[in-house]
Design an enzyme around this catalytic site. Structure first.
Site, PDB file in Angstrom:
ATOM      1  N   SER A   1      46.953  34.412  52.809  1.00 19.78           N
ATOM      2  CA  SER A   1      45.706  34.101  52.105  1.00 19.78           C
ATOM      3  C   SER A   1      44.626  35.184  52.171  1.00 19.78           C
ATOM      4  CB  SER A   1      45.123  32.797  52.676  1.00 19.78           C
ATOM      5  OG  SER A   1      44.686  33.006  54.007  1.00 19.78           O
TER       6      SER A   1
ATOM      7  N   THR B   1      43.642  29.355  43.452  1.00 22.55           N
ATOM      8  CA  THR B   1      42.354  29.984  43.768  1.00 22.55           C
ATOM      9  C   THR B   1      41.651  30.497  42.512  1.00 22.55           C
ATOM     10  OG1 THR B   1      41.423  31.960  44.809  1.00 22.55           O
ATOM     11  CG2 THR B   1      43.746  32.047  44.304  1.00 22.55           C
ATOM     12  N   ASP B   2      40.333  30.609  42.596  1.00 23.76           N
ATOM     13  CA  ASP B   2      39.575  31.203  41.478  1.00 23.76           C
ATOM     14  C   ASP B   2      39.967  32.659  41.241  1.00 23.76           C
ATOM     15  OD1 ASP B   2      38.366  32.265  43.786  1.00 23.76           O
ATOM     16  OD2 ASP B   2      36.327  31.659  43.247  1.00 23.76           O
ATOM     17  N   GLU B   3      40.549  33.312  42.255  1.00 16.61           N
ATOM     18  CA  GLU B   3      40.838  34.743  42.138  1.00 16.61           C
ATOM     19  C   GLU B   3      41.887  35.051  41.070  1.00 16.61           C
ATOM     20  OE1 GLU B   3      41.075  36.989  45.710  1.00 16.61           O
ATOM     21  OE2 GLU B   3      39.623  35.735  46.728  1.00 16.61           O
TER      22      GLU B   3
ATOM     23  N   TYR C   1      47.222  39.805  46.451  1.00 16.55           N
ATOM     24  CA  TYR C   1      47.078  38.379  46.797  1.00 16.55           C
ATOM     25  C   TYR C   1      46.941  37.537  45.534  1.00 16.55           C
ATOM     26  CZ  TYR C   1      44.586  34.045  47.868  1.00 16.55           C
ATOM     27  OH  TYR C   1      44.196  32.729  47.910  1.00 16.55           O
TER      28      TYR C   1
ATOM     29  N   ALA D   1      47.584  38.241  42.450  1.00 19.67           N
ATOM     30  CA  ALA D   1      48.764  38.335  41.569  1.00 19.67           C
ATOM     31  C   ALA D   1      49.857  37.393  42.074  1.00 19.67           C
ATOM     32  CB  ALA D   1      49.265  39.773  41.520  1.00 19.67           C
TER      33      ALA D   1
ATOM     34  N   LYS E   1      49.383  34.623  43.802  1.00 21.44           N
ATOM     35  CA  LYS E   1      48.947  33.233  43.564  1.00 21.44           C
ATOM     36  C   LYS E   1      49.089  32.889  42.079  1.00 21.44           C
ATOM     37  CE  LYS E   1      47.348  30.686  46.133  1.00 21.44           C
ATOM     38  NZ  LYS E   1      48.010  29.677  47.020  1.00 21.44           N
TER      39      LYS E   1
ATOM     40  N   VAL F   1      29.723  45.462  55.783  1.00 20.95           N
ATOM     41  CA  VAL F   1      29.578  44.898  54.434  1.00 20.95           C
ATOM     42  C   VAL F   1      30.172  45.895  53.439  1.00 20.95           C
ATOM     43  CG1 VAL F   1      27.867  44.238  52.695  1.00 20.95           C
ATOM     44  CG2 VAL F   1      27.531  43.589  55.097  1.00 20.95           C
TER      45      VAL F   1
ATOM     46  N   PRO G   1      39.270  48.268  48.037  1.00 17.44           N
ATOM     47  CA  PRO G   1      39.825  48.758  46.766  1.00 17.44           C
ATOM     48  C   PRO G   1      39.996  47.610  45.764  1.00 17.44           C
ATOM     49  CG  PRO G   1      41.163  49.498  48.631  1.00 17.44           C
ATOM     50  CD  PRO G   1      40.169  48.528  49.182  1.00 17.44           C
TER      51      PRO G   1
END
Ligand code: NAD
Ligand code: TDX
Length: 342
Positions: free
Chosen positions: A88, A128-130, A153, A155, A157, A209, A277
């Protein structure tokens, strides 16, 4: 109902099992988990104590292992399966994508095939929203937004979503998909933004950050997500996709500063470091379909929910110690040393 949850020793899966056990007293929950670095049986110590062998069963296994999946389905004969199991963490998928392909794609396909053969009556794929990609300054993702995953990740999902939808269309398999925004709350693995920053601040270490800190995430309390999944399980249409969000868009720097404020730590701990990235700029969810069809709406306000979450981490140091393994520390060391992030 007998509900098999995969990945139930992870962050959202463990919160979901606790939530589901408080719904119908006759429901039985079976937790099938490989116990990767992110899976921690201590997340469910209270559940084990209260319900083990009665309403709660744990079975160690891998969703990508056909014989293990067939065996757990044969032994427990669940009416419904909810697939939370996944690799995840986006940064890990940049570091090494293969485990994401194995668990998220091959694992989902293996689970779908076995559940179809076993006659499972309901299947919920946790997505997921991603998978929708990255937003500019305006607009939100709806279920009609074309998928445009941009990290290994997301791709993996998105691939799992396509396989799930294909099983619904091809085999009339009663599957549906839920897509949620960024979760926060107790038991989150400390590689994710909020618990990671908590741990750094607690140890008076720098808070890294990425980029300019202005990437935006739509934060939802894990309990709101669990309620959404429960509603999708019990009321959702097979074949449907439901978005869930928290209506709480915040930039990363806002979240990090708020954590420091709650902990009474100085902002001088913040370090702006080299960006992730392919870092997606903004996510925001239109969850009006889930509101209309399922009666879903998030109830936790972000600022109070974040304060409660930070206090939970402060009050559970032994939990944090129990999940911080050598493998975790090795990844953190390598990832943040790379490009001088820390
Ligand atoms: P997590 O990393 O905390 O937990 C994952 C769990 O899955 C662990 O217990 C792990 O041991 C288990 N697991 C991993 N590979 C497995 C395999 N091959 N077989 C069986 N078990 C395996 O993850 P999380 O944050 O709880 O996320 C759960 C699900 O929700 C994932 O599918 C994720 O993509 C999705 N999701 C997460 C978020 C978020 O903000 N965390 C948001 C939206 C969707
Ligand atoms: O050290 C950090 N510094 C930083 O700036 C970390 C770990 C993160 N970030 C940023 C990257 C993101 O913009 O914070 C934001 C949140 O990062 P993560 O916690 O890694 O989450 P994200 O990449 O947004 O993905 C999460 O939400 C969707 C979950 O990890 C996924 O499983 C879920 O699908």
């Amino acid at each position: 109902m007998r509900i098999l949850v995969t990945g139930g020793c992870g962050f959202i899966g463990s919160n979901f099992i606790r939530f589901a056990l408080n719904q119908n007293p006759s429901d039985v929950l079976i937790n099938f988990d490989k116990l990767t670095y992110a899976g921690n049986p201590a997340n469910l110590a209270d559940v084990e104590k209260a319900h083990s062998g009665d309403r709660y069963f744990f079975c160690r296994g891998d969703i990508a292992d056909r014989s293990e999946v067939l065996a757990v389905l044969e032994e427990y004969r669940p009416d419904a399966v909810i697939n939370f199991a996944a690799e995840s963490h986006v940064d890990r998928s940049i570091h090494n994508a293969m485990p994401f392909v194995t668990t998220n794609i091959v694992g989902t396909q293996t689970l779908l095939e076995a559940c179809l053969a076993a006659g499972v009556e309901r299947f919920v794929q946790i997505s997921t929203d991603e998978v929708y990609g990255s937003l500019g300054p305006t607009g939100k993702f709806s279920e009609q937004t074309p998928l445009d995953p941009r990290s290994p990740y997301s791709a993996s999902k998105a691939s799992a979503d396509f396989l799930t939808a294909a099983f619904y269309h091809t085999h009339a398999f009663p599957a549906l998909i839920t897509r949620c925004s960024n979760n926060y709350g107790p038991y989150q693995f400390p590689e994710k933004l909020i618990p990671f920053m908590f741990r750094q601040a607690a140890n008076n270490q720098p808070l890294p950050v990425y980029g300019d800190g202005l990437n935006v995430r739509d934060w939802i309390h894990v309990e709101d997500h669990c309620r959404g999944v429960w509603l999708a399980l019990t009321k959702g249409r097979p074949g449907a996709v439901y978005n869930f969000g928290g209506d709480a868009e915040r930039s990363n720097i806002e979240v990090v500063k708020r954590i420091l404020q709650i902990m009474d730590k100085p902002e001088t701990l913040i370090r702006y470091v080299k960006d992730r990235p392919g870092h997606d700029r903004r996510y925001a969810m239109d969850f009006s379909l889930a509101a209309r069809e399922l009666g879903f709406s998030p109830v936790h306000a972000f600022e109070s929910g974040l304060a409660e979450t930070i206090h939970w981490y402060q009050n559970n140091p032994e939990w944090l110690d129990s999940i911080v393994s050598g493998a975790y520390l090795e990844f953190i060391k390598q990832w943040y040393a790379k490009d001088q992030r820390l």
